[in-house]
Motif scaffolding. Structure first.
Motif, short mmCIF file in Angstrom:
data_model
loop_
_atom_site.label_atom_id
_atom_site.label_comp_id
_atom_site.label_asym_id
_atom_site.label_seq_id
_atom_site.Cartn_x
_atom_site.Cartn_y
_atom_site.Cartn_z
N ASN A 11 17.24 41.22 -23.17
CA ASN A 11 16.85 41.83 -21.90
C ASN A 11 16.17 40.83 -20.97
N GLY A 12 15.42 39.88 -21.52
CA GLY A 12 14.83 38.83 -20.69
C GLY A 12 15.91 37.95 -20.06
N GLY A 13 16.93 37.61 -20.85
CA GLY A 13 18.04 36.82 -20.33
C GLY A 13 18.82 37.57 -19.27
N VAL A 14 19.09 38.85 -19.50
CA VAL A 14 19.81 39.65 -18.51
C VAL A 14 18.98 39.79 -17.24
N ALA A 15 17.67 39.95 -17.37
CA ALA A 15 16.80 40.06 -16.19
C ALA A 15 16.88 38.78 -15.36
N ALA A 16 16.80 37.64 -16.01
CA ALA A 16 16.87 36.37 -15.29
C ALA A 16 18.24 36.19 -14.64
N PHE A 17 19.30 36.52 -15.38
CA PHE A 17 20.66 36.40 -14.84
C PHE A 17 20.85 37.30 -13.62
N CYS A 18 20.40 38.54 -13.72
CA CYS A 18 20.56 39.49 -12.60
C CYS A 18 19.77 39.03 -11.38
N TYR A 19 18.59 38.52 -11.60
CA TYR A 19 17.77 38.06 -10.48
C TYR A 19 18.43 36.90 -9.76
N LEU A 20 19.03 35.99 -10.54
CA LEU A 20 19.64 34.81 -9.94
C LEU A 20 21.03 35.06 -9.38
N SER A 21 21.77 36.03 -9.94
CA SER A 21 23.16 36.19 -9.54
C SER A 21 23.42 37.34 -8.57
N MET A 22 22.53 38.32 -8.50
CA MET A 22 22.75 39.46 -7.63
C MET A 22 21.88 39.34 -6.38
N ASP A 23 22.42 39.77 -5.27
CA ASP A 23 21.68 39.68 -4.00
C ASP A 23 20.94 40.98 -3.70
N GLY A 24 19.84 40.85 -3.01
CA GLY A 24 19.15 42.00 -2.45
C GLY A 24 18.36 42.82 -3.45
N VAL A 25 18.19 44.08 -3.04
CA VAL A 25 17.35 45.00 -3.78
C VAL A 25 17.94 45.33 -5.15
N LYS A 26 19.26 45.42 -5.25
CA LYS A 26 19.89 45.74 -6.53
C LYS A 26 19.57 44.70 -7.59
N GLY A 27 19.64 43.43 -7.23
CA GLY A 27 19.33 42.36 -8.17
C GLY A 27 17.88 42.39 -8.61
N ILE A 28 16.99 42.60 -7.66
CA ILE A 28 15.56 42.65 -7.98
C ILE A 28 15.24 43.87 -8.82
N ALA A 29 15.79 45.02 -8.47
CA ALA A 29 15.52 46.24 -9.23
C ALA A 29 16.07 46.13 -10.66
N THR A 30 17.26 45.58 -10.79
CA THR A 30 17.84 45.41 -12.13
C THR A 30 17.00 44.43 -12.94
N ALA A 31 16.58 43.33 -12.33
CA ALA A 31 15.76 42.35 -13.02
C ALA A 31 14.42 42.95 -13.45
N VAL A 32 13.83 43.77 -12.58
CA VAL A 32 12.55 44.40 -12.92
C VAL A 32 12.73 45.37 -14.09
N GLY A 33 13.77 46.20 -14.04
CA GLY A 33 14.01 47.15 -15.12
C GLY A 33 14.25 46.47 -16.46
N MET A 34 15.11 45.47 -16.47
CA MET A 34 15.38 44.75 -17.71
C MET A 34 14.16 43.96 -18.17
N GLY A 35 13.41 43.43 -17.21
CA GLY A 35 12.18 42.71 -17.55
C GLY A 35 11.15 43.62 -18.19
N LEU A 36 11.07 44.86 -17.74
CA LEU A 36 10.13 45.80 -18.35
C LEU A 36 10.52 46.11 -19.79
N VAL A 37 11.80 46.26 -20.05
CA VAL A 37 12.24 46.48 -21.43
C VAL A 37 11.90 45.27 -22.28
N SER A 38 12.12 44.08 -21.74
CA SER A 38 11.80 42.85 -22.46
C SER A 38 10.31 42.75 -22.74
N LEU A 39 9.49 43.08 -21.77
CA LEU A 39 8.04 43.06 -21.98
C LEU A 39 7.59 44.12 -22.99
N GLY A 40 8.25 45.27 -22.98
CA GLY A 40 7.93 46.29 -23.98
C GLY A 40 8.24 45.80 -25.39
#
Length: 133
Positions: free
Chosen positions: A81-110
């Motif tokens: 989930n940390g890897g997917v969060a980083a990938f989504c943040y770097l590869s997706m534009d706008g709010v969708k990329g940030i929201a996806t990265a935040v969601g996956m990052g929260l799972v990774s932090l959990g």
């Protein structure tokens, strides 16, 4: 030994729980292919709520809870989930990329929190009682 009625009740309960979970996931992800506008938004958020509620109920079951508490599972969830969060943040534009990265990052932090909690938990060893104790 469980009675037939208890076994049937448990089976039906689990079937409804898992069916509701899958229906919530489908509604939250596939509603855009069928609906537009306000109906799409309502179906998406309703699906998210249903999948979150039923998923939390499923996670409390002893076998699932034991699986999610294993160190190997927690490490996988943390790294993937940390890897997917980083990938989504770097590869997706706008709010969708940030929201996806935040969601996956929260799972990774959990998962990281679960790893740290398991690390701090004291190991209780049971030994034969010493004669002088």
């Amino acid at each position: 030994m469980k009675s037939l009625l208890t076994t049937a009740k448990s089976f039906v309960t689990n079937l409804l729980l898992w069916s509701s979970f899958i229906a919530g996931l489908v509604a939250s992800t596939a509603s855009g292919a069928v609906l537009d506008g306000t109906a799409k938004t309502a179906a998406t958020f309703t699906g998210i709520a249903v999948s979150l509620l039923t998923g939390s109920r499923i996670a409390k079951k002893p076998r699932i809870k034991a699986f999610l508490s294993k160190r190997s599972t927690l490490w996988f969830l943390f790294l993937f989930n940390g890897g997917v969060a980083a990938f989504c943040y770097l590869s997706m534009d706008g709010v969708k990329g940030i929201a996806t990265a935040v969601g996956m990052g929260l799972v990774s932090l959990g998962a990281a929190g679960g790893l740290l909690t398991a690390r701090r938990a004291p190991v209780v060893k049971t030994t034969a009682q010493e004669p002088w104790a």
